[in-house]
Write an enzyme that holds these catalytic residues in place. Structure first.
Site, PDB file in Angstrom:
ATOM      1  N   HIS A 114      -2.388   0.400   6.713  1.00 34.65           N
ATOM      2  CA  HIS A 114      -2.670   0.764   5.323  1.00 34.65           C
ATOM      3  C   HIS A 114      -2.308   2.231   5.099  1.00 34.65           C
ATOM      4  CE1 HIS A 114      -4.509   0.209   1.418  1.00 34.65           C
ATOM      5  NE2 HIS A 114      -5.342   1.228   1.604  1.00 34.65           N
ATOM      6  N   CYS A 120       0.806  -1.217   0.000  1.00 40.09           N
ATOM      7  CA  CYS A 120       0.000   0.000   0.000  1.00 40.09           C
ATOM      8  C   CYS A 120       0.844   1.273   0.000  1.00 40.09           C
ATOM      9  CB  CYS A 120      -0.951  -0.005   1.193  1.00 40.09           C
ATOM     10  SG  CYS A 120      -0.119  -0.110   2.799  1.00 40.09           S
ATOM     11  N   ASP A 127      -7.989   6.014  -2.905  1.00 40.61           N
ATOM     12  CA  ASP A 127      -7.128   4.886  -2.545  1.00 40.61           C
ATOM     13  C   ASP A 127      -6.695   4.159  -3.811  1.00 40.61           C
ATOM     14  OD1 ASP A 127      -5.788   2.800  -1.434  1.00 40.61           O
ATOM     15  OD2 ASP A 127      -7.358   2.251  -0.003  1.00 40.61           O
TER      16      ASP A 127
END
Length: 646
Positions: free
Chosen positions: A450, A408, A466
């Site tokens: 994350h 991530c 995202d």
């Protein structure tokens, strides 16, 4: 206090109990200190086993001084948690070398009770509570043995009786303990205001982000925090737990910039805010975790310009927070020029290919640039993995155009870089995403860490984007285990619901209950409870009167129960009548022998008092019938004894 020396069993029992109390501190003490402790305990054991003389005072004094100096140079203090406990452990070890009799041993036993408390300064888990409860039982058993007739001999039957008595005493203390726990004024901050040792590393988010930092956390299945929602919680894809915001990039590392307080009304929520309770594990950082976006700020926190909840002190113990979050919101519609300038900052050199691609988007409207960046990431064949390759100085170019494998932080960092290069303000937000449902609460582990991106659009404000979702949507919708192979995950993060994992979740449920109702019994929760009971102030005269009255009443009930259980057994009325008869005969010089039977005693009495032989026979026969038979009346026996005139 008896002055006799300790025997072998007593010394072994004392050493075993003290070693058990010091055992939880072993991981916190340096190796040299543990070696010295083992040497001192072994020395005392050898002295007892060989029956050698104890070391002289002239040796013990410099030894104690040297140990104290050693502790000081190791910790640079004799106070605080670790330094103070290290000194206490050394003094206990030195005291063993002059412990000969019960008086010295009792001092060590009392220090043992103090050692119990020191363990709770570091850990307050259920397992530690059970372990220390057993150790208190062991100490109390030693204490009972040394205060009862016969002492501690190690005989199984006697030891079991003393253990039973120690357990009874602890059970009788439970009501008093419960009353004090509920009503004794709670304090904020560290226990007893002792200095806290913050040097130990704790798992969790860092104050910077580099390629690989989050993927390392993906291997850690320890709990970051637990959450209980008031009602139905959001779906998995909306569980974004906001932590540190990284808005400065030096070409390799993302870091946090200086931050003030958020402006009043910066977050505009719509609808009804969601209530939830978050129990945060200690992570030695000031920031808190909150569901995007925070709708309230707890008293022990503040809201930064980046809309991050930051505590007023380091989170060095488990913290229970009652929070609210907006399900729908708009933030930062009017942003300061300084914040926007930070969100566009890039180093002058580096990642030329990414800059070149981004420059081609500048002719598009800002919102379309963001969409173009998402399409670009989705079309590059990028892969989401917990084991990405190690990228060099041109980390964005190497990830996007060469390696194409990342976690991530690679996606969020590269996405923010390219948007900044395209002229769109962007920053990286670190935190956690998702969680595992366990009954009525959610477990969020370190592996759920994350990173995502926030972009600023004119007239819209800051909006979460995202890029991981474009490549691995199952990571956001279903969790980490759905996006990577099981062999890459720590055990508790895997999808298989086998027996071991079910037991682990059951144990975690017990831990969560313990955290909420015992560890989480904060001053605020105490005040809420007392308000329900009609008590507004713990220090008011009314409350103190009620509290002391209830406490002394409870103590009176416990004392009365103890006296009732310790009362002497009721004497046999037939035996009492017989003893009175014997006293009357003794006044005439006829005394019963220690082991003389009633019939033999009656025969002698009739020889001395022949004129009362019939009365004596009648009393003896009535007594034997009342004591050992079933047909005689005790009242008749008393009547005949009273009528007898010796």
């Amino acid at each position: 206090m008896q002055a006799e020396r300790l025997d072998r069993v007593q010394v072994f029992a004392l050493l075993a109990v003290l070693a058990g109390l010091l055992l939880p501190h072993a991981e916190r003490l340096p190796s040299w200190l543990l070696a010295v402790l083992a040497l001192l305990f072994g020395w005392r054991l050898l002295l007892q086993y060989k029956q050698w003389r104890m070391p002289p005072k002239w040796l013990l004094l410099p030894l104690t001084f040297a140990l104290t100096v050693g502790v000081f140079f190791e910790f640079r203090t004799l106070f605080g948690r670790t330094g103070g406990i290290a000194l206490l452990a050394m003094l206990i070890g030195a005291k063993l070398l002059e412990t000969r009799g019960r008086r010295d041993a009792l001092l060590l036993v009392y220090l043992g009770y103090f050692l119990v408390v020191t363990n709770f300064l570091f850990e307050q888990s259920i397992a530690m509570g059970i372990y220390l409860g057993l150790m208190v039982l062991a100490i109390t058993t030693l204490l009972v043995g040394w205060h009862t007739l016969g002492g501690w001999t190690g005989q199984p039957r006697q030891a079991l009786a003393q253990l039973r008595l120690a357990g009874t005493l602890m059970l009788q203390a439970l009501p008093v303990m419960a009353v004090l726990f509920v009503f004794f004024p709670r304090i904020e901050g560290p226990l007893w205001r002792l200095p806290q040792d913050r040097s130990a590393a704790r798992p969790g988010l860092s104050d910077s982000m580099t390629p690989g930092s989050f993927s390392k956390m993906g291997q850690d299945d320890s709990v970051a925090f637990r959450v209980s929602f008031n009602g139905e919680g959001p779906s998995q894809d909306l569980l974004y737990w906001r932590g540190p915001v990284f808005d400065h990039y030096d070409g390799r590392v993302w870091t946090q910039g200086p931050s003030g307080l958020a402006a009043e009304g910066a977050i505009q929520g719509r609808g009804q805010p969601l209530d939830y309770v978050l129990t945060l594990e200690a992570h030695q950082r000031p920031w808190l975790l909150a569901l995007d976006m925070p709708a309230s700020v707890p008293p022990q926190a503040r809201l930064s310009e980046q809309y991050q909840l930051v505590g007023r002190r380091i989170v060095d113990k488990r913290l229970r927070l009652e929070l609210q979050a907006w399900r729908q919101y708009r933030v930062g519609e009017v942003e300061s020029p300084l914040q926007l300038e930070r969100a566009l900052q890039l180093p002058e050199q580096g990642n030329p290919r990414a800059r070149q691609v981004s420059a081609g988007w500048r002719s598009l409207p800002p919102a379309e640039r963001v969409n173009q960046a998402l399409r670009f990431f989705g079309s590059q064949g990028l892969q989401y993995t917990l084991e990405p390759p190690l990228y060099g100085q041109q980390s964005v170019d190497e990830f996007v155009f060469v390696g194409k494998q990342g976690f991530c932080e690679h996606f969020a960092g590269a996405f923010a870089f390219m948007l900044r290069a395209a002229g769109v303000p962007a920053r990286v937000v670190g935190g956690y995403q998702g969680g595992e449902q366990n009954g009525d609460y959610l477990i969020v582990r370190q592996a759920d860490a994350h990173a995502w991106t926030e972009v600023w659009l004119d007239g819209v404000g800051w909006r979460r984007v995202d890029p991981t979702f474009e490549v691995a949507p199952e990571r956001i919708r279903e969790g980490l285990a759905s996006a990577v192979g099981a062999e890459e995950l720590p055990y508790l993060m895997r999808l298989d619901n086998n027996l071991i994992k079910r037991v682990q979740l059951l144990l975690d449920s017990a831990v969560n209950g313990w955290n909420q109702w015992v560890i989480g019994y904060t001053p605020e929760r105490q005040r809420q409870l007392l308000r329900r009971l009609g008590i507004d102030d713990l220090l008011s005269g009314r409350f103190i009167t009620y509290f002391l009255g209830a406490l002394f009443g409870l103590l009176a009930i416990v004392a009365a129960s103890l006296l009732w259980m310790a009362r002497p057994p009721r004497r046999d009325p037939a035996r009492q009548a017989w003893e009175r008869f014997c006293r009357k005969l003794a006044a005439r010089g006829v005394e019963i022998g220690p082991a003389e039977a009633p019939s033999d005693f009656a025969r002698r009495a009739k020889q001395v008092l022949p004129e009362q032989a019939s009365q004596i026979d009648a009393i003896v026969q009535t007594y034997l019938g009342a004591r050992y038979g079933q047909g005689e009346d005790v009242a008749q026996l008393w009547q005949r004894v009273r009528a007898f005139r010796a």
